[in-house]
Scaffold this motif. Structure first.
Motif, PDB file in Angstrom:
ATOM      1  N   SER A 119       0.790  -1.187  -0.107  1.00 43.22           N
ATOM      2  CA  SER A 119       0.074   0.043  -0.091  1.00 43.22           C
ATOM      3  C   SER A 119       0.988   1.271  -0.010  1.00 43.22           C
ATOM      4  O   SER A 119       1.570   1.615   1.048  1.00 43.22           O
ATOM      5  N   TYR A 120       1.016   1.816  -1.204  1.00 42.91           N
ATOM      6  CA  TYR A 120       1.878   3.127  -1.387  1.00 42.91           C
ATOM      7  C   TYR A 120       3.521   2.695  -0.897  1.00 42.91           C
ATOM      8  O   TYR A 120       3.776   3.876  -0.201  1.00 42.91           O
ATOM      9  N   SER A 121       3.976   1.550  -1.107  1.00 39.93           N
ATOM     10  CA  SER A 121       5.062   1.361  -0.706  1.00 39.93           C
ATOM     11  C   SER A 121       5.799   0.792  -2.106  1.00 39.93           C
ATOM     12  O   SER A 121       7.121   1.261  -2.140  1.00 39.93           O
ATOM     13  N   LEU A 122       5.012   0.374  -3.269  1.00 34.13           N
ATOM     14  CA  LEU A 122       6.129  -0.016  -4.262  1.00 34.13           C
ATOM     15  C   LEU A 122       6.553   1.080  -5.098  1.00 34.13           C
ATOM     16  O   LEU A 122       7.765   1.034  -5.543  1.00 34.13           O
ATOM     17  N   SER A 123       6.017   2.162  -5.144  1.00 37.39           N
ATOM     18  CA  SER A 123       6.246   3.402  -6.031  1.00 37.39           C
ATOM     19  C   SER A 123       7.585   3.874  -5.216  1.00 37.39           C
ATOM     20  O   SER A 123       8.153   4.947  -5.719  1.00 37.39           O
ATOM     21  N   MET A 124       7.914   3.616  -4.108  1.00 35.68           N
ATOM     22  CA  MET A 124       9.074   4.242  -3.361  1.00 35.68           C
ATOM     23  C   MET A 124      10.240   3.313  -3.279  1.00 35.68           C
ATOM     24  O   MET A 124      11.479   3.606  -2.893  1.00 35.68           O
ATOM     25  N   MET A 163       6.936  14.679  -6.485  1.00 36.75           N
ATOM     26  CA  MET A 163       6.738  13.302  -5.675  1.00 36.75           C
ATOM     27  C   MET A 163       8.305  12.663  -5.497  1.00 36.75           C
ATOM     28  O   MET A 163       8.463  11.900  -4.619  1.00 36.75           O
ATOM     29  N   LYS A 164       9.020  12.778  -6.766  1.00 34.36           N
ATOM     30  CA  LYS A 164      10.512  12.545  -6.662  1.00 34.36           C
ATOM     31  C   LYS A 164      11.384  12.838  -5.315  1.00 34.36           C
ATOM     32  O   LYS A 164      12.212  12.124  -4.857  1.00 34.36           O
TER      33      LYS A 164
END
Length: 212
Positions: A119-124, A163-164
């Motif tokens: 949950s909103y971790s893969l994009s990090m 966001m980066k």
């Protein structure tokens, strides 16, 4: 651990050292789709094993405990500060185990899971994303599911740059990565704030290794 990955992990740990105490007060305004994803998870076998990678302050863990009262649930996070916040929510639970560490580290030897949630971790995860998802594939049972909710894409380069700075890649690559490793059962892209960005809801079943 590779030096660039170790450096990235340290940056994320520092980031959440500052944000962990205010996370629940601030993230509700843009981490959309978390409850919807949990409510759309398919039926799991009795006494399922569930893992959340990047469990943060434990909000999803308590919801999973409600939805799957017979489950054994693990919440894993790189940030010790986030784990401490989560512990205040789940300390009385006999179902939930918290693990402080980096998923994929060889020192953790988990038995296969029926469900793995991100949950909103893969994009990090940056360049680690594919490696981590291949490990997820290996850590699922043959009929196991992966469930992902995350930032997907944006039309605005300034927002992508912003966001980066917050360690998030919002480049539209997650869906193709997930489709390569998992058979989609749910794939939805939804607009946030009139299309400032889109977020992804994905549930998929583990593909046979021969099909990857």
């Amino acid at each position: 651990m590779e030096p660039d990955i170790e450096l990235r992990n340290k940056k994320i740990e520092r980031y959440y050292r500052l944000h962990s105490s205010i996370y629940d007060w601030t993230r509700w305004s843009f981490l959309f789709g978390r409850e919807e994803l949990l409510n759309r998870i398919p039926e799991l076998p009795p006494n399922p094993r569930i893992l959340e990678i990047g469990c943060g302050t434990g909000t999803n863990l308590t919801n999973l405990e409600y939805l799957f009262p017979d489950a054994l649930i693990y919440g894993m996070d790189l940030s010790g500060d986030m784990i401490r916040q989560a512990r205040t929510k789940v300390d009385k639970s006999r179902q939930i185990t918290l693990v402080n560490g980096a998923y994929g580290d060889n020192k953790f030897n988990f038995e296969p899971f029926n469900l793995i949630l991100l949950s909103y971790s893969l994009s990090m995860l940056g360049s680690q994303a594919e490696q981590i998802m291949k490990q997820v594939h290996r850590d699922l049972t043959s009929d196991g599911y992966v469930a992902v909710v995350d930032f997907s894409d944006t039309r605005f380069s300034w927002f992508q740059r912003w966001m980066k700075l917050n360690h998030v890649a919002i480049d539209g690559q997650l869906t193709s990565l997930l489709n390569r490793l998992f058979i989609p059962r749910l794939t939805q892209h939804k607009k946030a704030y009139l299309g400032l960005w889109r977020y992804l809801l994905f549930i998929g079943r583990r593909r046979p290794s021969a099909d990857i």
